[in-house]
Design an enzyme around this catalytic site. Sequence first.
Site, short mmCIF file in Angstrom:
data_model
loop_
_atom_site.label_atom_id
_atom_site.label_comp_id
_atom_site.label_asym_id
_atom_site.label_seq_id
_atom_site.Cartn_x
_atom_site.Cartn_y
_atom_site.Cartn_z
N ASP A 1 0.83 -1.20 0.00
CA ASP A 1 0.00 0.00 0.00
C ASP A 1 0.87 1.26 0.00
OD1 ASP A 1 -2.54 1.05 -0.16
OD2 ASP A 1 -2.93 0.98 1.98
N HIS A 2 0.23 2.39 0.20
CA HIS A 2 0.86 3.72 0.14
C HIS A 2 2.32 3.75 0.58
CE1 HIS A 2 -2.85 6.04 -0.59
NE2 HIS A 2 -3.40 4.98 -0.03
N ASP B 1 3.09 6.28 -3.59
CA ASP B 1 2.20 7.43 -3.45
C ASP B 1 3.04 8.69 -3.24
OD1 ASP B 1 0.50 9.44 -2.81
OD2 ASP B 1 -0.47 8.41 -1.13
N GLU C 1 -0.19 7.17 -7.53
CA GLU C 1 -1.32 8.00 -7.09
C GLU C 1 -1.24 9.39 -7.68
OE1 GLU C 1 -3.19 7.38 -3.50
OE2 GLU C 1 -3.77 9.46 -3.13
N GLU D 1 -5.22 7.08 7.25
CA GLU D 1 -5.06 5.64 7.31
C GLU D 1 -3.60 5.29 7.54
OE1 GLU D 1 -7.11 2.37 4.75
OE2 GLU D 1 -5.39 3.09 3.61
N HIS E 1 -10.00 7.89 2.79
CA HIS E 1 -9.76 6.73 3.64
C HIS E 1 -10.64 6.86 4.88
CE1 HIS E 1 -5.56 6.55 1.70
NE2 HIS E 1 -6.26 5.52 1.24
N HIS F 1 -9.11 3.86 -4.20
CA HIS F 1 -8.72 3.87 -2.78
C HIS F 1 -9.86 4.41 -1.95
CE1 HIS F 1 -4.29 3.03 -2.44
NE2 HIS F 1 -4.53 2.92 -3.73
N GLY F 2 -9.88 4.02 -0.68
CA GLY F 2 -10.91 4.54 0.22
C GLY F 2 -12.29 4.03 -0.15
N GLY F 3 -12.37 2.73 -0.46
CA GLY F 3 -13.65 2.17 -0.89
C GLY F 3 -14.65 1.97 0.24
N SER F 4 -14.13 1.84 1.47
CA SER F 4 -15.02 1.58 2.60
C SER F 4 -16.11 2.63 2.70
CB SER F 4 -14.23 1.56 3.91
OG SER F 4 -13.42 0.41 3.98
N ASN G 1 -9.75 -0.78 -2.87
CA ASN G 1 -9.20 -1.02 -1.54
C ASN G 1 -10.29 -0.99 -0.48
OD1 ASN G 1 -6.81 -0.88 -2.90
ND2 ASN G 1 -5.86 0.61 -1.55
N ILE G 2 -10.23 -1.96 0.39
CA ILE G 2 -11.14 -1.99 1.52
C ILE G 2 -10.28 -2.24 2.75
CG2 ILE G 2 -13.26 -2.99 2.46
CD1 ILE G 2 -13.39 -4.44 -0.36
N ASP G 3 -10.29 -1.32 3.66
CA ASP G 3 -9.50 -1.49 4.87
C ASP G 3 -10.38 -1.25 6.09
OD1 ASP G 3 -7.41 -1.77 6.68
OD2 ASP G 3 -6.76 0.31 6.48
N THR G 4 -10.95 -0.06 6.15
CA THR G 4 -11.73 0.32 7.33
C THR G 4 -12.87 -0.67 7.60
OG1 THR G 4 -11.24 2.59 6.66
CG2 THR G 4 -12.86 2.30 8.42
ZN LIG Z 1 -5.24 4.28 -0.07
#
Ligand SMILES: [Zn+2]
Length: 401
Positions: free
Chosen positions: A149-150, A184, A214, A222, A267, A306-309, A328-331
Amino acid sequence: MKLAIATLFFAAPAAAFAPSASFGANSALKMSTEAATEKAFAKLPASVKPGVVTGQALKDLLDDAKAKGYAIPGVNIVGTNSINSCIEAAAKYGGPIMVTFSKGGGQFIAGKAADNTDDAASIAGCIAGALHVRQVAKLYGVPVVLHTDHCQKAWLPWIDGLLEASQDYYEKNGEPLFSSHMLDLSEESLEENIGICKTYMEKFAKLDMLLEFELGVTGGEEDGVDNTDVDSSRLYTQPEEVWYAYQQLSEVPNAMFTCAASFGNVHGVYAPGNVDLQPIILHNSQKFIQEKLDNDNEKNMYFVFHGGSGSDVKDIKYAIEAGVIKMNIDTDTQWAFWDGVRAYEAEHHDYLQAQIGNPDGDDKPNKKYYDPRMSLRAGEEAMAARLCEAAEDLNCVNVLN
Ligand SMILES: [Zn+2]
């Protein structure tokens, strides 16, 4: 039995790799000699096999996603529990998965107490995690992309360390350890951002690796990257910038890259109304590039989201139509894992207060409840379930067979 029939009837001749196989001079040669004739997945190109995909196989997979209109979930992981959740989910929804290591996640895998001078722990943890993925992914029978990631400018030594590992791995196995890395450099000027990316693209291309870069800034916060105060105009990338990057990186022989363009994405998950997604920016960028290239490809660029959540499903689908091949799914998966552990504790609360003694009797042992595998497995299951939902949003269900 079904699989055997598919293999018989859909076996692709080796010639299927010529001449459209533009990426991976080294790997293309290797595949023509290895007779890549057996199809592992009925719906995917023959180059894509269970386990980690790199080089030409990765390009074929992303082309398949772009052509059919699905995006691969990219998930930040922090250890074997979250890694296994990802791959378990992929097996359940019947699609590929992108296992993503952040610098902090890598350090966590090595252990927070490990010496992280010169990113030693971040590097070691990412390598250890990557080897874990390579060891177990095949057991689940799904394609896995190994990604990071970043990485901002000050963190490049981390990527340098991972590149060294991929170089070693390449010498022994003919492919890189990781499929791809993200750089990034959106904090820098466009020229410096793409200039540094181009330098790294040259290194990546020699190892048949993909570069994710990016443009603009993903808002929010994040994993040690805080963009909550950034000027909102920088949250929206211009088509001219995407075209500039496309041109520059395309000059590198054997280049393969994806673009994380900003279209208002952030994010983290915030209250409704705080995020104004404009995926039209991705559509406009594709149109701009197509006009410049004057070709019949409506989606020359591979985009990532990015920041799909917490995003609206309709925005997600519209972004996929513009050539988004990974989100991307993180949160949301962090929450899901925790929520699984929380629910486990709530259900078995009275059996988790002491080693001995529960509602069944003062002398009853609780070992089978507090065994860490119980609560961690509950987290894994909840995370995998959340990822199956994500795969639906991303049209990524049953895309293998
Ligand atoms: Zn990201």
